[in-house]
Design an enzyme around this catalytic site. Structure first.
Site, mmCIF file in Angstrom:
data_model
loop_
_atom_site.group_PDB
_atom_site.id
_atom_site.type_symbol
_atom_site.label_atom_id
_atom_site.label_comp_id
_atom_site.label_asym_id
_atom_site.label_seq_id
_atom_site.Cartn_x
_atom_site.Cartn_y
_atom_site.Cartn_z
ATOM 1 N N ALA A 66 0.876 -1.167 0.000
ATOM 2 C CA ALA A 66 0.000 0.000 0.000
ATOM 3 C C ALA A 66 0.914 1.217 0.000
ATOM 4 O O ALA A 66 2.066 1.143 0.446
ATOM 5 C CB ALA A 66 -0.888 -0.024 1.232
ATOM 6 N N GLY A 111 0.666 -4.914 0.938
ATOM 7 C CA GLY A 111 -0.505 -4.993 0.059
ATOM 8 C C GLY A 111 -0.207 -5.699 -1.255
ATOM 9 O O GLY A 111 -1.117 -6.247 -1.885
ATOM 10 N N GLU A 114 -0.420 -9.309 -0.480
ATOM 11 C CA GLU A 114 -1.855 -9.572 -0.265
ATOM 12 C C GLU A 114 -2.615 -9.615 -1.589
ATOM 13 O O GLU A 114 -3.522 -10.427 -1.758
ATOM 14 C CB GLU A 114 -2.427 -8.505 0.672
ATOM 15 C CG GLU A 114 -1.903 -8.659 2.103
ATOM 16 C CD GLU A 114 -2.169 -7.442 2.985
ATOM 17 O OE1 GLU A 114 -1.868 -6.316 2.550
ATOM 18 O OE2 GLU A 114 -2.679 -7.619 4.102
ATOM 19 N N GLU A 134 4.560 -4.973 7.478
ATOM 20 C CA GLU A 134 3.755 -3.970 8.188
ATOM 21 C C GLU A 134 4.177 -3.728 9.634
ATOM 22 O O GLU A 134 4.179 -2.587 10.085
ATOM 23 C CB GLU A 134 2.263 -4.368 8.160
ATOM 24 C CG GLU A 134 1.582 -4.115 6.822
ATOM 25 C CD GLU A 134 1.703 -5.286 5.862
ATOM 26 O OE1 GLU A 134 2.538 -6.198 6.101
ATOM 27 O OE2 GLU A 134 0.961 -5.298 4.871
HETATM 28 N N1 DAK Z 1 4.615 3.244 -0.817
HETATM 29 C C1 DAK Z 1 5.000 4.425 -1.368
HETATM 30 N N2 DAK Z 1 6.145 4.569 -2.041
HETATM 31 C C2 DAK Z 1 6.959 3.509 -2.153
HETATM 32 C C3 DAK Z 1 6.625 2.256 -1.599
HETATM 33 C C4 DAK Z 1 5.382 2.132 -0.900
HETATM 34 N N3 DAK Z 1 4.939 0.977 -0.376
HETATM 35 N N4 DAK Z 1 7.635 1.389 -1.865
HETATM 36 C C5 DAK Z 1 8.543 2.090 -2.568
HETATM 37 N N5 DAK Z 1 8.154 3.359 -2.738
HETATM 38 C C6 DAK Z 1 8.855 4.434 -3.438
HETATM 39 C C7 DAK Z 1 10.046 4.908 -2.616
HETATM 40 O O1 DAK Z 1 9.632 5.827 -1.634
HETATM 41 C C8 DAK Z 1 10.909 5.545 -3.686
HETATM 42 O O2 DAK Z 1 10.390 6.817 -3.991
HETATM 43 P P1 DAK Z 1 11.379 8.071 -4.284
HETATM 44 O O3 DAK Z 1 12.233 8.192 -3.083
HETATM 45 O O4 DAK Z 1 12.145 7.638 -5.518
HETATM 46 O O5 DAK Z 1 10.443 9.205 -4.531
HETATM 47 C C9 DAK Z 1 10.653 4.641 -4.900
HETATM 48 O O6 DAK Z 1 9.424 3.963 -4.636
HETATM 49 C C10 DAK Z 1 11.731 3.602 -5.099
HETATM 50 O O7 DAK Z 1 11.904 2.909 -3.878
HETATM 51 P P2 DAK Z 1 13.338 2.739 -3.168
HETATM 52 O O8 DAK Z 1 14.240 3.842 -3.520
HETATM 53 O O9 DAK Z 1 13.068 2.484 -1.736
HETATM 54 O O10 DAK Z 1 13.847 1.417 -3.901
HETATM 55 P P3 DAK Z 1 14.836 0.314 -3.315
HETATM 56 O O11 DAK Z 1 15.162 -0.576 -4.456
HETATM 57 O O12 DAK Z 1 15.957 0.933 -2.558
HETATM 58 O O13 DAK Z 1 13.964 -0.511 -2.248
HETATM 59 C C11 DAK Z 1 11.977 -1.669 -1.465
HETATM 60 C C12 DAK Z 1 12.842 -1.254 -2.688
HETATM 61 C C13 DAK Z 1 10.696 -2.315 -2.014
HETATM 62 C C14 DAK Z 1 12.743 -2.666 -0.613
HETATM 63 C C15 DAK Z 1 11.656 -0.402 -0.628
HETATM 64 O O14 DAK Z 1 11.135 0.591 -1.510
HETATM 65 C C16 DAK Z 1 10.651 -0.657 0.440
HETATM 66 O O15 DAK Z 1 10.980 -1.200 1.511
HETATM 67 N N6 DAK Z 1 9.405 -0.227 0.196
HETATM 68 C C17 DAK Z 1 8.358 -0.304 1.189
HETATM 69 C C18 DAK Z 1 7.864 -1.713 1.256
HETATM 70 C C19 DAK Z 1 6.790 -1.857 2.304
HETATM 71 O O16 DAK Z 1 7.035 -1.630 3.512
HETATM 72 N N7 DAK Z 1 5.609 -2.247 1.861
HETATM 73 C C20 DAK Z 1 4.500 -2.455 2.735
HETATM 74 C C21 DAK Z 1 3.713 -1.204 2.758
HETATM 75 S S1 DAK Z 1 2.538 -1.241 4.042
HETATM 76 C C22 DAK Z 1 -4.385 -1.162 6.341
HETATM 77 C C23 DAK Z 1 -4.427 -0.960 4.994
HETATM 78 C C24 DAK Z 1 -3.379 -1.345 4.231
HETATM 79 C C25 DAK Z 1 -2.257 -1.907 4.757
HETATM 80 C C26 DAK Z 1 -2.237 -2.095 6.120
HETATM 81 C C27 DAK Z 1 -3.283 -1.743 6.913
HETATM 82 N N8 DAK Z 1 -5.493 -0.770 7.145
HETATM 83 C C28 DAK Z 1 -6.203 0.356 6.830
HETATM 84 C C29 DAK Z 1 -5.764 -1.569 8.320
HETATM 85 C C30 DAK Z 1 -1.150 -2.255 3.933
HETATM 86 C C31 DAK Z 1 0.081 -1.892 4.296
HETATM 87 C C32 DAK Z 1 1.217 -2.011 3.414
HETATM 88 O O17 DAK Z 1 1.190 -2.542 2.334
#
Ligand code: DAK
Length: 260
Positions: A66, A111, A114, A134
């Site tokens: 997400a 997400g 998921e 998360e």
């Molecule tokens: N959201 C927004 N932007 C993201 C992103 C994300 N999930 N993942 C990556 N990006 C963006 C980065 O911020 C970066 O943007 P700029 O800095 O270039 O503007 C760009 O994509 C490239 O990412 P990186 O520079 O970080 O690239 P790397 O190769 O170094 O790293 C990575 C790739 C996938 C390991 C890293 O980007 C990363 O850790 N991303 C976050 C992954 C993550 O934590 N995903 C889970 C998100 S939380 C709920 C509803 C929904 C959810 C939960 C609860 N309720 C309402 C109850 C769901 C939650 C999630 O999915």
């Protein structure tokens, strides 16, 4: 209809939905979820499409989760609404009559994992990475991860992944049963299209009833599940496809199914 965050292609009864937000590694914001919602309705009604493939545009990410920037300042009620939207869209994919295959080409985190899990099954490239990060962000998974991951990989493995936020590679995902097959990145889409086209060549009433029976049966006890199976089996005998499939077998020719 044109979409801002999604690419949609159709080829030989197969539709390919690619999440396309390269600047955020295809992360899901509200608009993207609304676009997926409307595409699911479109594909469900499209009589030319029998199978849907979901993938991520580009070679780095399936969906990196997400959208964290979108979620950062949500109020509790907005968070609840966003979670409910994602849950609804993912459940629609799961319950869609037509089969849905995830072609996981890179990061499938949060997400994104998921989204892959609400598809009927997953084929991964060697570059795919899966995880529910998360708890590292101080939240729980919100689009079904706490529920679908244990159902797919078992309670112990799911809990370890949920509590540690560990990211696993494609081979580990294969080992724990999260994906069915791992192929080289260049071969991913062709492999998944081949599987989709094979499915599309079968009797579609039977394919869809098999999906419904498997989905429904897994939510209930074995006796009720067997009744569901008997019912859908019986229903097949009201179709032209059953007559054609069995006649073609006995006449030693390829069946010409009409999906009725
Ligand atoms: N959201 C927004 N932007 C993201 C992103 C994300 N999930 N993942 C990556 N990006 C963006 C980065 O911020 C970066 O943007 P700029 O800095 O270039 O503007 C760009 O994509 C490239 O990412 P990186 O520079 O970080 O690239 P790397 O190769 O170094 O790293 C990575 C790739 C996938 C390991 C890293 O980007 C990363 O850790 N991303 C976050 C992954 C993550 O934590 N995903 C889970 C998100 S939380 C709920 C509803 C929904 C959810 C939960 C609860 N309720 C309402 C109850 C769901 C939650 C999630 O999915």
């Amino acid at each position: 209809m044109a979409y801002e965050n999604i690419l949609l292609e159709k080829e030989d009864k197969v539709a390919i939905l690619s999440v396309n937000r390269p600047k955020a590694l295809n992360a899901l914001n509200k608009e993207t979820l609304l676009e997926i919602n409307s595409i699911i309705n479109e594909i469900s009604a499209d009589t030319e499409v029998e199978v849907l493939i979901i993938t991520g545009a580009g070679d780095k990410a399936f969906v990196a989760g997400a959208d964290i920037a979108f979620m950062q300042n949500l109020s509790a009620m907005e968070g609840r609404e966003f979670g409910a939207l994602g849950q609804k869209v993912f459940r629609m994919i799961e319950l869609m009559e037509k089969p849905v295959i995830a072609a996981v080409n890179g990061f499938a985190l949060g997400g994104g994992c998921e989204l892959a899990m609400c598809c009927d099954f997953r084929i991964a490239s060697t570059k795919a990475k899966f995880g529910q990060p998360e708890v590292g962000l101080g939240i729980t998974p919100g689009f079904g991860g706490t529920q679908r991951l244990p159902r797919l990989v078992g309670s112990g493995m799911a809990k370890q992944l949920l509590y540690t936020a560990d990211v696993i590679d494609a081979n580990e995902a294969l080992r724990v049963g999260l994906v069915n097959q791992v192929v080289e990145p260049e071969a991913l889409l062709d492999t998944v299209k081949k599987i989709a086209k094979k499915i599309a060549s079968k009797g579609q009433v039977a394919v869809r009833l098999s999906k419904a029976a498997a989905n429904e049966g897994m939510q209930t006890d074995i006796d009720r599940a067997m009744t569901i199976e008997a019912d859908v089996f019986g229903l097949c005998f009201a179709t032209k496809d059953q007559r054609e499939g069995m006649t073609a077998f006995l006449e030693k020719r390829k069946a010409d199914f009409v999906g009725k």
